[in-house]
Design an enzyme around this catalytic site. Structure first.
Site, PDB file in Angstrom:
ATOM      1  N   THR A   1       0.895  -1.160   0.000  1.00  0.00           N
ATOM      2  CA  THR A   1       0.000   0.000   0.000  1.00  0.00           C
ATOM      3  C   THR A   1       0.929   1.203   0.000  1.00  0.00           C
ATOM      4  OG1 THR A   1      -0.124   0.235   2.386  1.00  0.00           O
ATOM      5  CG2 THR A   1      -1.727  -1.236   1.399  1.00  0.00           C
ATOM      6  N   HIS A   2       0.513   2.260  -0.687  1.00  0.00           N
ATOM      7  CA  HIS A   2       1.369   3.452  -0.844  1.00  0.00           C
ATOM      8  C   HIS A   2       2.718   3.089  -1.491  1.00  0.00           C
ATOM      9  CE1 HIS A   2      -1.426   5.375   2.073  1.00  0.00           C
ATOM     10  NE2 HIS A   2      -1.375   4.191   2.648  1.00  0.00           N
TER      11      HIS A   2
ATOM     12  N   SER B   1      18.046  -1.733 -25.837  1.00  0.00           N
ATOM     13  CA  SER B   1      18.215  -0.325 -26.162  1.00  0.00           C
ATOM     14  C   SER B   1      19.177  -0.216 -27.339  1.00  0.00           C
ATOM     15  CB  SER B   1      18.767   0.425 -24.954  1.00  0.00           C
ATOM     16  OG  SER B   1      19.455   1.581 -25.381  1.00  0.00           O
TER      17      SER B   1
ATOM     18  N   LYS C   1      20.511  -3.037 -21.498  1.00  0.00           N
ATOM     19  CA  LYS C   1      19.096  -2.796 -21.209  1.00  0.00           C
ATOM     20  C   LYS C   1      18.147  -3.751 -21.910  1.00  0.00           C
ATOM     21  CE  LYS C   1      17.139   1.040 -20.446  1.00  0.00           C
ATOM     22  NZ  LYS C   1      16.520   2.258 -20.943  1.00  0.00           N
TER      23      LYS C   1
ATOM     24  N   ASN D   1      14.043  -3.431 -22.425  1.00  0.00           N
ATOM     25  CA  ASN D   1      12.914  -2.545 -22.125  1.00  0.00           C
ATOM     26  C   ASN D   1      11.578  -3.279 -22.231  1.00  0.00           C
ATOM     27  OD1 ASN D   1      14.737  -0.411 -21.888  1.00  0.00           O
ATOM     28  ND2 ASN D   1      14.595   0.056 -24.084  1.00  0.00           N
TER      29      ASN D   1
ATOM     30  N   GLU E   1       4.693  -1.121 -21.487  1.00  0.00           N
ATOM     31  CA  GLU E   1       4.629   0.345 -21.522  1.00  0.00           C
ATOM     32  C   GLU E   1       3.550   0.829 -22.483  1.00  0.00           C
ATOM     33  OE1 GLU E   1       8.622   2.244 -22.080  1.00  0.00           O
ATOM     34  OE2 GLU E   1       9.306   0.184 -21.802  1.00  0.00           O
TER      35      GLU E   1
END
Ligand code: ARG
Length: 479
Positions: A160-161, A282, A288, A290, A295
């Site tokens: 939570t949060h 990338s 990387k 991605n 997304e």
């Protein structure tokens, strides 16, 4: 009424009208409604024959002509023309080219206003059904993944949060999305009921003056009913707004899931790794990977929300009945339909092939003090009021933070320095396995409850039926 072609072939009066013609034409996008338009015209021709407006032979000729046009469009050699504005006029003009002036009788007792509304009802009925199946397929992928990590259960921090709160089963977390999607299917199915209506017989706005039977035509088209009011029939776009609203809420869910997959794919979390088929490297940083698909699922929510706002705004100030403004419904709805047809299957595939790093999930629980609530519950079972217990355990956690210790490491003796109520069995209650096992009420994360939950999810899916039907080509060509 079909406007008479101008000498130069256009709808507007002068050569200068070409700009207006291009501006108002919808054929560039409404051509994807050709199947529905032809089906509606065939049903209308039959209705005119039953009403005695056309002879049986005339209706036959018209229907044969329409079927030939359908074949032309399917083959890709139909001459779509901007000067004929929209799919309705393109098909009608072609019919006249093929069968002569008799083709001009088809539009008797009908208007493009009820015609276009009918096309959209028929189109949405098909598309909503496909989307329902696509949502179910994504749900199936989630349940399958949840099941793979249920025996033995993979534990992870629940948040939570975005702060580690209490441990939960990874399967429990996944199934939360299952139930969101179950509500989405409910909303779409509800919208489908109000889509399953025929506006034919409304004509331009006041109803048709010919003795046709709109209910019989609706039945012939496989639609469940007719509108009670002709003005409403031609100006109602609620079924499209409802679809867009249901799609927007669905996208909220997919976007939240996309966001979690993005977070979980980061080095900081490291909970999952998308399969190479659903991630890219990338172009500059060799290390990387991605999570592009996740997304973009998140990103696609934006256009869907936008289209909902767009059509709400188009409709809000329109007096009854039809206005050309309403032509703006199509690109919005088509784009949302296309977006869902992309997003749902690719997300299902991403989930099905997701690599889950169980050891990282478990490691995130080490030293996170997420058994603190259970330590307080232990004191409550020994008679201490919960608020007081909360304070005692607060002191225990503070001690752990200062001493760099994990809650799970504390011995019974150490715990007793904070309260004499802690017995020898107290340390055991903070182990993550004990914490999840304690959440045994219905809907909780205890493994046996999650197993039951998963079985109920499977039942809901079984009621939903099989995999999505093969998508047929819309005839719209590349968009
Ligand atoms: N192209 C129009 C639309 O998409 C069809 C209906 C046109 N009706 C009319 N009276 N201009 O809404």
């Amino acid at each position: 009424m079909s406007p008479a072609p101008k000498p130069w072939g256009g709808r507007f009066s002068a050569e200068g009208g070409r700009a207006a013609e291009a501006f108002t034409a919808s054929i560039g996008f409404d051509r994807r409604l050709w199947r529905q338009d032809i089906a509606g015209s065939i049903a209308h021709a039959r209705a005119l024959a039953r009403a005695g407006v056309l002879t049986a032979a005339e209706a036959e000729t018209i229907i044969r002509g329409l079927e030939e046009i359908a074949a032309e469009i399917a083959r890709g050699d139909f001459p779509f023309r901007t000067e004929y504005e929209d799919i309705h006029l393109n098909i009608e003009r072609r019919l006249v080219e093929k069968i002569g002036p008799l083709g001009g009788k088809l539009h008797t007792g009908r208007s493009r206003n009820d015609q276009v509304a009918l096309d959209m009802h028929l189109y949405m009925k098909d598309e909503i059904r496909t989307i329902l199946a696509e949502v179910a397929a994504l749900q199936r992928a989630l349940v399958d993944l949840a099941e793979r990590h249920l025996d033995p259960p993979a534990l992870m921090p629940g948040y939570t949060h975005l702060q580690r709160a209490q441990p939960v089963l990874f399967s429990h977390h996944l199934l939360a999305y299952f139930w969101m999607l179950e509500r989405d299917r409910g909303r779409l199915a509800d919208c489908l009921r109000r889509t399953d209506l025929s506006p034919l017989g409304a004509a331009a706005l006041a109803g048709t003056a010919y003795p046709v039977d709109p209910e019989a035509t609706a039945r012939e088209l496989g639609l469940a009913g007719v509108y009670e009011n002709s003005l409403d029939a031609v100006s109602d776009r609620d079924f499209l707004l409802e679809f867009l609203a249901a799609a927007a809420i669905l996208m909220v869910h997919l976007s939240r899931l996309g966001e979690e997959l993005v977070l979980w794919s980061s080095a900081e979390f490291g909970f999952v790794e998308p399969d190479d088929a659903y991630a890219t490297g990338s172009s500059i940083m060799p290390q990387k990977k991605n999570p592009d698909v996740a997304e973009l699922v998140r990103g696609k929510a934006g256009r869907v929300f936008g289209h909902l706002m767009g059509l709400l705004t188009v409709m809000k100030g329109l007096p009854l009945a039809y206005h050309t403004d309403m032509q703006e419904d199509k690109e919005a709805v088509f784009d949302v339909v296309d977006t869902l047809h992309q997003v749902l299957p690719v997300l299902a595939a991403l989930i099905s092939t997701l690599h889950v790093r169980r050891e990282r999930l478990r490691a995130a629980l080490a030293g996170d003090h997420s058994g603190a609530t259970d330590l307080a519950d232990y004191l409550v079972r020994r008679g201490m009021p919960f608020r007081e217990a909360h304070e005692v355990v607060g002191r225990v956690v503070r001690h752990c933070l200062e001493a760099g210790r994990a809650l799970e490491e504390l011995t019974a003796e150490e715990l007793r320095r904070f309260s004499p109520l802690f017995g020898e069995d107290a340390p055991a209650v903070v182990a993550p396995e004990a914490v999840v096992a304690a959440r045994r009420a219905r809907g909780g994360t205890a493994p046996e409850r999650v197993r039951e939950q998963l079985a109920r999810a499977r039942q809901a899916l079984a009621a939903a039926g099989g995999p999505p039907p093969e998508r047929r080509d819309s005839g719209a060509g590349p968009r």
